[in-house]
Design a protein around this motif. Sequence first.
Motif, PDB file in Angstrom:
ATOM      1  N   ARG A  70       5.767  -5.769   5.455  1.00  0.00           N
ATOM      2  CA  ARG A  70       5.160  -6.628   6.463  1.00  0.00           C
ATOM      3  C   ARG A  70       3.650  -6.610   6.324  1.00  0.00           C
ATOM      4  NH1 ARG A  70       4.266  -2.236  10.173  1.00  0.00           N
ATOM      5  NH2 ARG A  70       6.210  -1.118  10.150  1.00  0.00           N
ATOM      6  N   SER A  71       3.056  -7.698   6.829  1.00  0.00           N
ATOM      7  CA  SER A  71       1.619  -7.875   6.629  1.00  0.00           C
ATOM      8  C   SER A  71       0.822  -6.812   7.377  1.00  0.00           C
ATOM      9  CB  SER A  71       1.213  -9.264   7.115  1.00  0.00           C
ATOM     10  OG  SER A  71      -0.141  -9.464   6.833  1.00  0.00           O
ATOM     11  N   MET A  72      -0.215  -6.285   6.718  1.00  0.00           N
ATOM     12  CA  MET A  72      -1.074  -5.290   7.334  1.00  0.00           C
ATOM     13  C   MET A  72      -2.404  -5.959   7.644  1.00  0.00           C
ATOM     14  SD  MET A  72      -1.443  -1.747   5.356  1.00  0.00           S
ATOM     15  CE  MET A  72      -2.903  -0.814   5.544  1.00  0.00           C
ATOM     16  N   ARG A  73      -2.936  -6.637   6.656  1.00  0.00           N
ATOM     17  CA  ARG A  73      -4.201  -7.344   6.821  1.00  0.00           C
ATOM     18  C   ARG A  73      -4.339  -8.324   5.669  1.00  0.00           C
ATOM     19  NH1 ARG A  73      -6.109  -1.801   5.157  1.00  0.00           N
ATOM     20  NH2 ARG A  73      -6.492  -1.986   2.941  1.00  0.00           N
ATOM     21  N   SER A  74      -5.193  -9.348   5.873  1.00  0.00           N
ATOM     22  CA  SER A  74      -5.423 -10.250   4.750  1.00  0.00           C
ATOM     23  C   SER A  74      -6.215  -9.442   3.735  1.00  0.00           C
ATOM     24  CB  SER A  74      -6.197 -11.480   5.191  1.00  0.00           C
ATOM     25  OG  SER A  74      -7.521 -11.124   5.500  1.00  0.00           O
ATOM     26  N   LYS A  75      -6.019  -9.752   2.450  1.00  0.00           N
ATOM     27  CA  LYS A  75      -6.599  -8.943   1.380  1.00  0.00           C
ATOM     28  C   LYS A  75      -8.123  -8.937   1.492  1.00  0.00           C
ATOM     29  CE  LYS A  75      -7.017  -6.858  -2.573  1.00  0.00           C
ATOM     30  NZ  LYS A  75      -6.823  -5.411  -2.572  1.00  0.00           N
ATOM     31  N   GLU A  76      -8.658  -7.717   1.521  1.00  0.00           N
ATOM     32  CA  GLU A  76     -10.113  -7.608   1.539  1.00  0.00           C
ATOM     33  C   GLU A  76     -10.636  -7.892   0.137  1.00  0.00           C
ATOM     34  OE1 GLU A  76      -8.288  -4.137  -0.005  1.00  0.00           O
ATOM     35  OE2 GLU A  76      -7.916  -5.172   1.895  1.00  0.00           O
ATOM     36  N   LYS A 122       0.799  -1.220   0.000  1.00  0.00           N
ATOM     37  CA  LYS A 122       0.000   0.000   0.000  1.00  0.00           C
ATOM     38  C   LYS A 122       0.833   1.272   0.000  1.00  0.00           C
ATOM     39  CE  LYS A 122      -4.406  -0.764   0.079  1.00  0.00           C
ATOM     40  NZ  LYS A 122      -5.144  -0.238  -1.039  1.00  0.00           N
ATOM     41  N   ASN A 123       0.367   2.246  -0.761  1.00  0.00           N
ATOM     42  CA  ASN A 123       0.758   3.637  -0.550  1.00  0.00           C
ATOM     43  C   ASN A 123       2.257   3.911  -0.530  1.00  0.00           C
ATOM     44  OD1 ASN A 123      -0.318   6.108  -0.383  1.00  0.00           O
ATOM     45  ND2 ASN A 123      -0.780   6.030   1.817  1.00  0.00           N
ATOM     46  N   VAL A 124       2.926   3.558  -1.611  1.00  0.00           N
ATOM     47  CA  VAL A 124       4.364   3.803  -1.699  1.00  0.00           C
ATOM     48  C   VAL A 124       4.567   5.118  -2.457  1.00  0.00           C
ATOM     49  CG1 VAL A 124       6.584   2.768  -2.283  1.00  0.00           C
ATOM     50  CG2 VAL A 124       4.591   1.300  -1.910  1.00  0.00           C
ATOM     51  N   ASN A 125       5.407   6.016  -1.902  1.00  0.00           N
ATOM     52  CA  ASN A 125       5.404   7.375  -2.449  1.00  0.00           C
ATOM     53  C   ASN A 125       6.687   7.826  -3.143  1.00  0.00           C
ATOM     54  OD1 ASN A 125       7.045   7.703  -0.322  1.00  0.00           O
ATOM     55  ND2 ASN A 125       5.750   9.134   0.797  1.00  0.00           N
ATOM     56  N   SER A 126       7.531   6.862  -3.532  1.00  0.00           N
ATOM     57  CA  SER A 126       8.644   7.252  -4.410  1.00  0.00           C
ATOM     58  C   SER A 126       9.003   6.053  -5.274  1.00  0.00           C
ATOM     59  CB  SER A 126       9.868   7.719  -3.606  1.00  0.00           C
ATOM     60  OG  SER A 126      10.671   6.617  -3.247  1.00  0.00           O
ATOM     61  N   ILE A 127       9.608   6.336  -6.418  1.00  0.00           N
ATOM     62  CA  ILE A 127       9.966   5.253  -7.339  1.00  0.00           C
ATOM     63  C   ILE A 127      10.997   4.345  -6.683  1.00  0.00           C
ATOM     64  CG2 ILE A 127      11.033   4.735  -9.569  1.00  0.00           C
ATOM     65  CD1 ILE A 127       9.737   7.268 -10.674  1.00  0.00           C
ATOM     66  N   LYS A 128      11.928   4.963  -5.997  1.00  0.00           N
ATOM     67  CA  LYS A 128      12.979   4.193  -5.307  1.00  0.00           C
ATOM     68  C   LYS A 128      12.350   3.206  -4.315  1.00  0.00           C
ATOM     69  CE  LYS A 128      17.263   3.565  -4.471  1.00  0.00           C
ATOM     70  NZ  LYS A 128      17.465   2.519  -5.355  1.00  0.00           N
ATOM     71  N   PHE A 129      11.390   3.714  -3.518  1.00  0.00           N
ATOM     72  CA  PHE A 129      10.755   2.829  -2.541  1.00  0.00           C
ATOM     73  C   PHE A 129       9.944   1.733  -3.238  1.00  0.00           C
ATOM     74  CE2 PHE A 129      10.820   6.388   0.874  1.00  0.00           C
ATOM     75  CZ  PHE A 129      12.094   5.994   1.258  1.00  0.00           C
ATOM     76  N   GLY A 189       5.995 -23.680   0.879  1.00  0.00           N
ATOM     77  CA  GLY A 189       4.769 -22.991   1.294  1.00  0.00           C
ATOM     78  C   GLY A 189       4.076 -22.331   0.115  1.00  0.00           C
ATOM     79  N   SER A 190       3.152 -21.430   0.423  1.00  0.00           N
ATOM     80  CA  SER A 190       2.498 -20.690  -0.655  1.00  0.00           C
ATOM     81  C   SER A 190       2.267 -19.251  -0.205  1.00  0.00           C
ATOM     82  CB  SER A 190       1.173 -21.355  -1.023  1.00  0.00           C
ATOM     83  OG  SER A 190       0.337 -21.349   0.115  1.00  0.00           O
ATOM     84  N   VAL A 191       2.008 -18.390  -1.162  1.00  0.00           N
ATOM     85  CA  VAL A 191       1.811 -16.974  -0.870  1.00  0.00           C
ATOM     86  C   VAL A 191       0.346 -16.742  -0.534  1.00  0.00           C
ATOM     87  CG1 VAL A 191       1.953 -14.656  -1.864  1.00  0.00           C
ATOM     88  CG2 VAL A 191       3.650 -16.396  -2.488  1.00  0.00           C
ATOM     89  N   ASP A 192       0.089 -16.038   0.575  1.00  0.00           N
ATOM     90  CA  ASP A 192      -1.301 -15.647   0.886  1.00  0.00           C
ATOM     91  C   ASP A 192      -1.561 -14.306   0.257  1.00  0.00           C
ATOM     92  OD1 ASP A 192      -1.890 -17.837   2.430  1.00  0.00           O
ATOM     93  OD2 ASP A 192      -1.070 -16.903   4.264  1.00  0.00           O
ATOM     94  N   GLN A 193      -2.731 -14.155  -0.355  1.00  0.00           N
ATOM     95  CA  GLN A 193      -3.065 -12.834  -0.894  1.00  0.00           C
ATOM     96  C   GLN A 193      -3.311 -11.900   0.266  1.00  0.00           C
ATOM     97  OE1 GLN A 193      -5.822 -12.685  -4.132  1.00  0.00           O
ATOM     98  NE2 GLN A 193      -6.203 -10.509  -3.837  1.00  0.00           N
ATOM     99  N   GLU A 194      -2.521 -10.855   0.366  1.00  0.00           N
ATOM    100  CA  GLU A 194      -2.691  -9.939   1.495  1.00  0.00           C
ATOM    101  C   GLU A 194      -2.216  -8.538   1.152  1.00  0.00           C
ATOM    102  OE1 GLU A 194      -0.403 -11.452   4.780  1.00  0.00           O
ATOM    103  OE2 GLU A 194       1.459 -11.418   3.648  1.00  0.00           O
ATOM    104  N   THR A 195      -2.608  -7.617   2.036  1.00  0.00           N
ATOM    105  CA  THR A 195      -2.186  -6.238   1.891  1.00  0.00           C
ATOM    106  C   THR A 195      -1.002  -6.024   2.811  1.00  0.00           C
ATOM    107  OG1 THR A 195      -4.439  -5.612   1.436  1.00  0.00           O
ATOM    108  CG2 THR A 195      -2.963  -3.858   2.098  1.00  0.00           C
TER     109      THR A 195
END
Length: 488
Positions: free
Chosen positions: A272-278, A228-235, A255-261
């Motif tokens: 790092r995980s914020m929440r599981s993808k809504e 979410k919400n990345v504010n520069s190209i470098k980042f 393992g496998s990747v969980d869809q998340e935000t």
Amino acid sequence: MTKNKSEYLIKRNKNEYEVVIGLEVHAQVLSESKLFSDSPTKFGAEPNTQVSLVDAAFPGMLPVINEFCIKQAVKTGIGLNAKINKRSIFDRKNYFYADLPQGYQISQYKNPIVGEGSVILDLPSGEKVVGIERLHLEQDAGKSIHDIDPQNTLVDLNRSGVALMEIVSKPDLRSLDEVNAYVKKLRSIMRYLGTCDGNMQEGSLRADVNVSVRKKGDKKLGTRCEIKNVNSIKFMQMAIEYEANRQVDLIEDGGSVDQETRLFDTKKNQTRSMRSKEDAHDYRYFPDPDLLPLEFDDQFISNLKKEIPELPDVKKKRFIEKFNLSPYEANILVSDIETSKYFEEVIKNSDVKISTNWITGELFALLNEKNLEITQSPISSKNLSKLINLIKDGTISGKIAKSVFEIMADGDKDPQKIIDEKGLKQESDPKELEKLIDRVIKDNEGKVKEYKSGKDKLFGFFVGQAMKVSGGKANPQLVNEILKKKLK
Ligand code: ADP
Ligand code: MG
């Protein structure tokens, strides 16, 4: 790990993974007032001084559509070669957050204002087309401030209700360089159009970055995570690199990747995980009953088309065809609309080749060093053009021109005046040059003997001496010719 020009591959054990990226870019509409209210949008104002009752969601307040913002979004759609939807709908996206007083965000869901389009990336390896899924309009939320008061979170609603365009790409991006080229191209197009200032430091352009990986050759896309919400190209690039490697490690460990935000922590350089993808249904989208559907006729769209300036891709083509520039040079000159204007002003009266070299070389270096935009250039296009003509007609050499340029950089003086004042005019009178060269020959009799006995390399020495004696002002071409004759 290899970073090839067209794809970013990660090798682990015997497996090779391809990285797939899609961006949701939030571009703040360049507009003096907000999407549904008349509050100003100026950056950097005192907190909560640009908030109307609508923005603060007082009961009974009604949103009123700002026609200018709608036009800006349609223009952007045209710039993205996209389908303009003649009917679109504002929906409520319901969620609770302290900086969202309405309890919902007015956005567009199933029926956005702009549909599919495309953007051309200018990569060192050539051009690549990236698909646009859609562009929709929505309101920005306010801002929660956690680091002023140790006990409380403060809220600034200045941003609340500011118009954003969310530009959603297809999952077509394959490398960090492509992400860089994509964001820069979007920004360039919107600056040409005047629909977004693209100022990333001020948050006018930010992105949610979707990343997945798949084994090379797989047809099916992997499960994505959204940062979410990345504010520069470098980042963005750092986040993608970290996230792609994290996903590969997960898969390689069985393992496998969980869809998340996820969130990108710029200090730790990790996501790092914020929440599981809504899912969309979590938001209970429904058409906003306070707003009628947006409907345009063909006239409305064709009128806006008339206001679209020549955009970078077309300009690039014209520069290549008309001025014989390389694609590389054309890219540099068109990427910023102000640079292209400056260039066209200079070449109106000057040689294209020399102008291109001086603008992309000396002038860019100067601006870079002084950290200035081209609109703040200490040397006007008019005076640079004059300088270039003085080089072209042989009044001064390229070398002297560099010293004149340095003086010009200190206050945009007329180069002719500088040359007159400092006596820098190039010496091109053959008679004067002969006198000078005779002196050089006389002063270096030993060297002349060596030269005549076959030490050809010494020729450069005589040229150097002649230039030195003339204080750098002798016309080097003539010096060469005369020396050749005299030393025969
Ligand atoms: P959401 O609202 O769930 O974020 P959107 O449709 O707004 O969904 O945006 C989805 C974004 O994710 C698009 O930019 C799309 O290109 C990208 N995307 C979709 N699937 C993948 C995938 N498997 N890997 C990487 N990016 C993806
Ligand atoms: Mg999203």
